[in-house]
Scaffold this active site. Structure first.
Site, PDB file in Angstrom:
ATOM      1  N   ASP A  31       0.855  -1.190   0.000  1.00  0.00           N
ATOM      2  CA  ASP A  31       0.000   0.000   0.000  1.00  0.00           C
ATOM      3  C   ASP A  31       0.891   1.239   0.000  1.00  0.00           C
ATOM      4  O   ASP A  31       1.918   1.265   0.693  1.00  0.00           O
ATOM      5  CB  ASP A  31      -0.892  -0.025   1.242  1.00  0.00           C
ATOM      6  CG  ASP A  31      -2.020   0.987   1.169  1.00  0.00           C
ATOM      7  OD1 ASP A  31      -1.727   2.200   1.142  1.00  0.00           O
ATOM      8  OD2 ASP A  31      -3.188   0.571   1.164  1.00  0.00           O
ATOM      9  N   GLY A  91     -15.314   2.769   3.936  1.00  0.00           N
ATOM     10  CA  GLY A  91     -13.937   3.215   3.776  1.00  0.00           C
ATOM     11  C   GLY A  91     -13.288   2.849   2.456  1.00  0.00           C
ATOM     12  O   GLY A  91     -12.088   3.052   2.283  1.00  0.00           O
ATOM     13  N   GLN A  92     -14.060   2.321   1.511  1.00  0.00           N
ATOM     14  CA  GLN A  92     -13.475   1.946   0.223  1.00  0.00           C
ATOM     15  C   GLN A  92     -13.204   3.210  -0.592  1.00  0.00           C
ATOM     16  O   GLN A  92     -14.106   4.037  -0.782  1.00  0.00           O
ATOM     17  CB  GLN A  92     -14.419   1.012  -0.544  1.00  0.00           C
ATOM     18  CG  GLN A  92     -13.814   0.433  -1.802  1.00  0.00           C
ATOM     19  CD  GLN A  92     -14.722  -0.592  -2.478  1.00  0.00           C
ATOM     20  OE1 GLN A  92     -15.881  -0.765  -2.104  1.00  0.00           O
ATOM     21  NE2 GLN A  92     -14.181  -1.269  -3.473  1.00  0.00           N
ATOM     22  N   HIS A  98     -10.386  -5.175  -2.907  1.00  0.00           N
ATOM     23  CA  HIS A  98      -9.031  -5.439  -2.434  1.00  0.00           C
ATOM     24  C   HIS A  98      -9.058  -5.812  -0.959  1.00  0.00           C
ATOM     25  O   HIS A  98      -9.887  -5.334  -0.197  1.00  0.00           O
ATOM     26  CB  HIS A  98      -8.097  -4.246  -2.678  1.00  0.00           C
ATOM     27  CG  HIS A  98      -8.585  -2.934  -2.166  1.00  0.00           C
ATOM     28  ND1 HIS A  98      -9.610  -2.241  -2.770  1.00  0.00           N
ATOM     29  CD2 HIS A  98      -8.187  -2.190  -1.117  1.00  0.00           C
ATOM     30  CE1 HIS A  98      -9.817  -1.103  -2.115  1.00  0.00           C
ATOM     31  NE2 HIS A  98      -8.970  -1.059  -1.094  1.00  0.00           N
ATOM     32  N   HIS A 100      -6.870  -5.826   2.448  1.00  0.00           N
ATOM     33  CA  HIS A 100      -5.712  -5.272   3.141  1.00  0.00           C
ATOM     34  C   HIS A 100      -5.138  -6.356   4.050  1.00  0.00           C
ATOM     35  O   HIS A 100      -5.870  -6.957   4.839  1.00  0.00           O
ATOM     36  CB  HIS A 100      -6.131  -4.093   4.033  1.00  0.00           C
ATOM     37  CG  HIS A 100      -6.697  -2.930   3.287  1.00  0.00           C
ATOM     38  ND1 HIS A 100      -5.960  -1.803   3.022  1.00  0.00           N
ATOM     39  CD2 HIS A 100      -7.928  -2.720   2.770  1.00  0.00           C
ATOM     40  CE1 HIS A 100      -6.715  -0.942   2.380  1.00  0.00           C
ATOM     41  NE2 HIS A 100      -7.920  -1.474   2.208  1.00  0.00           N
TER      42      HIS A 100
END
Length: 112
Positions: A31, A91-92, A98, A100
């Site tokens: 990230d 929170g996307q 994806h 985390h």
């Protein structure tokens, strides 16, 4: 693939990423705004908007790749967290599903 999707562009190689794991169906990379000492994103190479859009096989491949990343990054034994943010309120920020992979320190609960 979606032309305006950042993660699709990473899969195509048009945007650079620090790749840590790749198969025919998934890609894992660091990230760019890490929230823990280890923060890797695992994505399906095929574009899906959210976690609920994944078929069971692809979802399993993403989770399996996430565990592989945790082992290769040295966080599997002490523990790690897998997070799928879905939708704006979840929170996307990139609307390509994806996972985390977070670890390398004690993670508090609740997460936020």
């Amino acid at each position: 693939m979606t032309a305006d999707c950042l993660f699709c562009r990473i899969v195509e190689g048009a945007v650079p990423a620090r790749v840590v794991h790749e198969t025919d169906t998934v890609l894992a990379f660091h990230d760019i705004d890490p929230q823990a000492p280890t923060h890797v994103l695992v994505i399906p190479k095929e574009h899906h908007r959210a976690a609920g859009d994944l078929d069971p096989l692809t979802a399993g491949q993403v989770v399996q790749a996430a565990h592989h990343v945790a082992k290769s990054e040295g966080i599997a034994e002490d523990g790690y967290r897998l997070v799928f943010n879905t939708g704006r309120d979840g929170g996307q920020t990139v609307f390509h599903v994806h996972c985390h992979v977070l670890g390398g320190r004690r993670l508090n609960w609740p997460p936020g």
